[in-house]
Design a protein around this motif. Structure first.
Motif, PDB file in Angstrom:
ATOM      1  N   LEU A  48      83.567  37.053  16.742  1.00  0.00           N
ATOM      2  CA  LEU A  48      83.017  36.689  18.044  1.00  0.00           C
ATOM      3  C   LEU A  48      83.511  35.328  18.507  1.00  0.00           C
ATOM      4  N   LEU A  49      83.961  34.510  17.551  1.00  0.00           N
ATOM      5  CA  LEU A  49      84.525  33.223  17.923  1.00  0.00           C
ATOM      6  C   LEU A  49      85.843  33.394  18.669  1.00  0.00           C
ATOM      7  N   CYS A  51      86.581  35.547  20.947  1.00  0.00           N
ATOM      8  CA  CYS A  51      86.323  36.386  22.116  1.00  0.00           C
ATOM      9  C   CYS A  51      86.690  35.625  23.370  1.00  0.00           C
ATOM     10  N   ARG A  52      87.095  36.332  24.363  1.00  0.00           N
ATOM     11  CA  ARG A  52      87.311  35.748  25.668  1.00  0.00           C
ATOM     12  C   ARG A  52      86.572  36.605  26.667  1.00  0.00           C
ATOM     13  N   ASP A  53      85.667  35.981  27.478  1.00  0.00           N
ATOM     14  CA  ASP A  53      84.828  36.713  28.425  1.00  0.00           C
ATOM     15  C   ASP A  53      84.005  37.769  27.732  1.00  0.00           C
ATOM     16  N   GLY A  54      83.569  37.465  26.519  1.00  0.00           N
ATOM     17  CA  GLY A  54      82.686  38.388  25.829  1.00  0.00           C
ATOM     18  C   GLY A  54      83.403  39.516  25.131  1.00  0.00           C
ATOM     19  N   GLN A  55      84.754  39.602  25.218  1.00  0.00           N
ATOM     20  CA  GLN A  55      85.496  40.681  24.576  1.00  0.00           C
ATOM     21  C   GLN A  55      86.504  40.087  23.605  1.00  0.00           C
ATOM     22  N   PRO A  56      86.608  40.614  22.387  1.00  0.00           N
ATOM     23  CA  PRO A  56      87.545  40.099  21.407  1.00  0.00           C
ATOM     24  C   PRO A  56      88.974  40.420  21.821  1.00  0.00           C
ATOM     25  N   PHE A  57      89.914  39.633  21.321  1.00  0.00           N
ATOM     26  CA  PHE A  57      91.315  39.931  21.544  1.00  0.00           C
ATOM     27  C   PHE A  57      91.699  41.186  20.774  1.00  0.00           C
ATOM     28  N   GLY A  58      92.059  42.204  21.517  1.00  0.00           N
ATOM     29  CA  GLY A  58      92.557  43.428  20.885  1.00  0.00           C
ATOM     30  C   GLY A  58      91.486  44.421  20.541  1.00  0.00           C
ATOM     31  N   SER A  63      83.370  47.256  16.538  1.00  0.00           N
ATOM     32  CA  SER A  63      84.222  48.367  16.935  1.00  0.00           C
ATOM     33  C   SER A  63      83.964  49.614  16.102  1.00  0.00           C
ATOM     34  N   SER A  64      83.276  49.451  14.974  1.00  0.00           N
ATOM     35  CA  SER A  64      82.933  50.622  14.168  1.00  0.00           C
ATOM     36  C   SER A  64      81.975  51.512  14.928  1.00  0.00           C
ATOM     37  N   SER A  65      82.051  52.808  14.705  1.00  0.00           N
ATOM     38  CA  SER A  65      81.180  53.742  15.415  1.00  0.00           C
ATOM     39  C   SER A  65      79.772  53.742  14.860  1.00  0.00           C
ATOM     40  N   ALA A  66      79.570  53.111  13.731  1.00  0.00           N
ATOM     41  CA  ALA A  66      78.233  53.085  13.125  1.00  0.00           C
ATOM     42  C   ALA A  66      77.851  51.658  12.785  1.00  0.00           C
ATOM     43  N   ILE A  67      76.582  51.353  12.975  1.00  0.00           N
ATOM     44  CA  ILE A  67      76.048  50.053  12.605  1.00  0.00           C
ATOM     45  C   ILE A  67      75.284  50.218  11.309  1.00  0.00           C
ATOM     46  N   PRO A  68      75.626  49.447  10.272  1.00  0.00           N
ATOM     47  CA  PRO A  68      74.904  49.575   9.001  1.00  0.00           C
ATOM     48  C   PRO A  68      73.422  49.382   9.208  1.00  0.00           C
ATOM     49  N   SER A  69      72.630  50.176   8.506  1.00  0.00           N
ATOM     50  CA  SER A  69      71.176  50.083   8.641  1.00  0.00           C
ATOM     51  C   SER A  69      70.701  48.704   8.224  1.00  0.00           C
ATOM     52  N   GLY A  70      69.726  48.196   9.010  1.00  0.00           N
ATOM     53  CA  GLY A  70      69.169  46.890   8.709  1.00  0.00           C
ATOM     54  C   GLY A  70      69.971  45.730   9.242  1.00  0.00           C
ATOM     55  N   GLN A  71      71.099  46.008   9.932  1.00  0.00           N
ATOM     56  CA  GLN A  71      71.936  44.927  10.433  1.00  0.00           C
ATOM     57  C   GLN A  71      71.469  44.520  11.827  1.00  0.00           C
ATOM     58  N   ASP A  72      70.343  43.782  11.902  1.00  0.00           N
ATOM     59  CA  ASP A  72      69.813  43.367  13.189  1.00  0.00           C
ATOM     60  C   ASP A  72      70.793  42.473  13.935  1.00  0.00           C
ATOM     61  N   ASP A  73      71.533  41.652  13.183  1.00  0.00           N
ATOM     62  CA  ASP A  73      72.504  40.766  13.822  1.00  0.00           C
ATOM     63  C   ASP A  73      73.539  41.558  14.599  1.00  0.00           C
ATOM     64  N   CYS A  74      73.910  42.727  14.085  1.00  0.00           N
ATOM     65  CA  CYS A  74      74.912  43.554  14.749  1.00  0.00           C
ATOM     66  C   CYS A  74      74.396  44.042  16.096  1.00  0.00           C
ATOM     67  N   ALA A  75      73.166  44.537  16.120  1.00  0.00           N
ATOM     68  CA  ALA A  75      72.582  45.043  17.359  1.00  0.00           C
ATOM     69  C   ALA A  75      72.437  43.915  18.373  1.00  0.00           C
ATOM     70  N   VAL A  76      71.978  42.754  17.912  1.00  0.00           N
ATOM     71  CA  VAL A  76      71.814  41.618  18.812  1.00  0.00           C
ATOM     72  C   VAL A  76      73.161  41.198  19.397  1.00  0.00           C
ATOM     73  N   SER A  77      74.189  41.138  18.549  1.00  0.00           N
ATOM     74  CA  SER A  77      75.520  40.755  19.019  1.00  0.00           C
ATOM     75  C   SER A  77      76.059  41.752  20.032  1.00  0.00           C
ATOM     76  N   TYR A  78      75.798  43.034  19.793  1.00  0.00           N
ATOM     77  CA  TYR A  78      76.256  44.061  20.731  1.00  0.00           C
ATOM     78  C   TYR A  78      75.565  43.891  22.083  1.00  0.00           C
ATOM     79  N   LEU A  79      74.269  43.650  22.057  1.00  0.00           N
ATOM     80  CA  LEU A  79      73.509  43.479  23.294  1.00  0.00           C
ATOM     81  C   LEU A  79      73.955  42.226  24.048  1.00  0.00           C
ATOM     82  N   VAL A  80      74.341  41.199  23.301  1.00  0.00           N
ATOM     83  CA  VAL A  80      74.793  39.958  23.933  1.00  0.00           C
ATOM     84  C   VAL A  80      76.172  40.120  24.546  1.00  0.00           C
ATOM     85  N   HIS A  81      77.108  40.666  23.776  1.00  0.00           N
ATOM     86  CA  HIS A  81      78.502  40.655  24.195  1.00  0.00           C
ATOM     87  C   HIS A  81      78.933  41.898  24.965  1.00  0.00           C
TER      88      HIS A  81
END
Length: 411
Positions: A48-49, A51-58, A63-81
């Protein structure tokens, strides 16, 4: 016995070692999982560091189709970016929706951007209704967006309405949205007017099948013309969506007052009687100026809208006409339409002209049969010709008085 003694300790040692190994493996496994999560979070933060305009380079974050269970940080990051929520809003939203996979959220966001939703509108929509991200695009969202677009609603209006009323997309297309549109189209007949009503009255969509359709059919059967029904649905949708029993009782009350369903004031009377609190406030205000029950009911029958005015409007108008113009309040009761006019734009300018003419002796109230109807209810052209232009030779400043550039006392 020796063998037992010799093999006993050995067996116990082996069994103890086995238990220790299982315990140790369990600890290692737990340490590995914790390390794996730590590495995942660090890599996510690192990605995420860059990123430009909220989107990573490339690539996109997560980008994984699944979020590991219990990974609250992942969901929060997705909602933010991806959804442009603030960090605080993202944390709150993550408690309301569990993003076990990004397939549905990604497809939802892609559809919204296809329909020209801005980042701000998407953020507003997701913040108000996070579970919207789990909607089925093909079965649920796309058919509704296509239908709303097909009825003439621009994508700009569509995005604006849905971002502030996201619950609309959770309503049934067949049972709510289409019946609401059908009702409006059958009454106002114009697609343009249908869209205008949609913009103002989306909150009533749940009640159209149960309340709206039966109520419209009821007044149609009693003989109300299409023009009055259109007026009622367009400007008084809240009344149309009342429970059929309440609606029919209201119609009955209006009929008891002698209003004709064929005239537009029937709908105005429905509005006045519907808002009981406003009626009581108007009643109290008029009584404070000496109106009796008969005065109030007579005024209501003449102009139903006089019973939906604010107390402030009534008191200021009465104060000017009674205390400054010298007209008795009972006389005003005969012309309740006066309360529908602007004090600043019509009442004061016209009264100022009349005041000057009376003081100059150019008109006499009795001789000219000067009534409030003549002063207030005539067109601007009529008043200008008969009360201003007609006397400019005698009072050159009269036009300035009418335009509010000069006080009548200064003439």
């Amino acid at each position: 016995m020796e063998r037992t003694t010799r093999f006993g300790p050995s067996f116990q040692l082996k069994e103890g070692f086995g238990n220790w190994r299982k315990s140790r493996c369990s600890e290692i496994s737990r340490e590995n999982r914790m390390a794996s999560r730590s590495i995942f979070r660090k890599s996510l933060r690192l990605s995420l560091l860059f990123c430009r305009d909220g989107q990573p380079f490339g690539t996109r974050p997560l980008s994984s189709s699944a979020i590991p269970s219990g990974q609250d940080d992942c969901a929060v990051s997705y909602l933010v970016h991806s959804c442009r929520l603030s960090h605080e809003a993202a944390i709150e939203a993550s408690h309301k929706v569990k993003l076990s996979s990004l397939e549905k959220p990604d497809s939802v966001l892609a559809l919204l951007r296809q329909y020209e939703f801005s980042d701000t509108q998407i953020s507003t929509l997701v913040r108000k209704c996070p579970k919207f991200l789990l909607a089925d695009v093909k079965k649920t969202l796309l058919p509704k967006l296509e239908f709303l677009s097909s009825m003439g609603m621009s994508r700009l209006d569509l995005a604006r309405i849905l971002s502030y009323h996201p619950w609309l997309l959770r309503r049934s297309l067949e049972n709510c949205i289409i019946p609401f549109h059908t009702l409006l189209k059958s009454v106002v007949l114009s697609d343009v007017k249908v869209v205008q009503i949609w913009k103002r009255n989306t909150m009533f969509i749940d009640k159209v099948s149960k309340n709206g359709l039966p109520n419209v059919e009821f007044v149609r059967e009693m003989g109300m013309p299409q023009s009055c029904i259109a007026q009622m649905v367009t400007y008084h949708t809240k009344i149309v969506m009342r429970e059929p029993e309440v609606f029919r009782e209201l119609v009955g009350q209006v009929q008891q007052f002698g209003f004709d369903p064929w005239k537009s004031n029937f709908v105005q009377a429905m509005k006045a009687l519907h808002y009981k609190k406003t009626w009581r406030q108007c009643e109290e205000a008029y009584r404070s100026w000496g109106w009796s029950e008969n005065h109030i009911l007579s005024a209501f029958r003449s102009c139903p809208l006089c019973m939906i005015k604010s107390r402030k409007k009534i008191m200021e108008t009465m104060d000017f006409l009674v205390n400054k113009m010298g007209w008795h309040s009972h006389k005003i009761a005969k012309y309740p339409n006066v309360f529908c006019y602007s004090l600043e734009k019509r009442i004061i300018p016209r009264c100022s002209v009349v005041r000057v003419l009376l003081l100059r002796g150019l008109i006499k109230e009795e001789k000219e049969k000067l009534s409030l109807a003549t002063v207030f209810m005539t067109s601007d052209e009529y008043f200008l010709n008969n009360f201003v232009n007609r006397y400019l030779n005698q009072v050159p400043q009269l036009l300035n008085v009418y335009q509010g550039k000069l006080e009548y006392e200064d003439v």
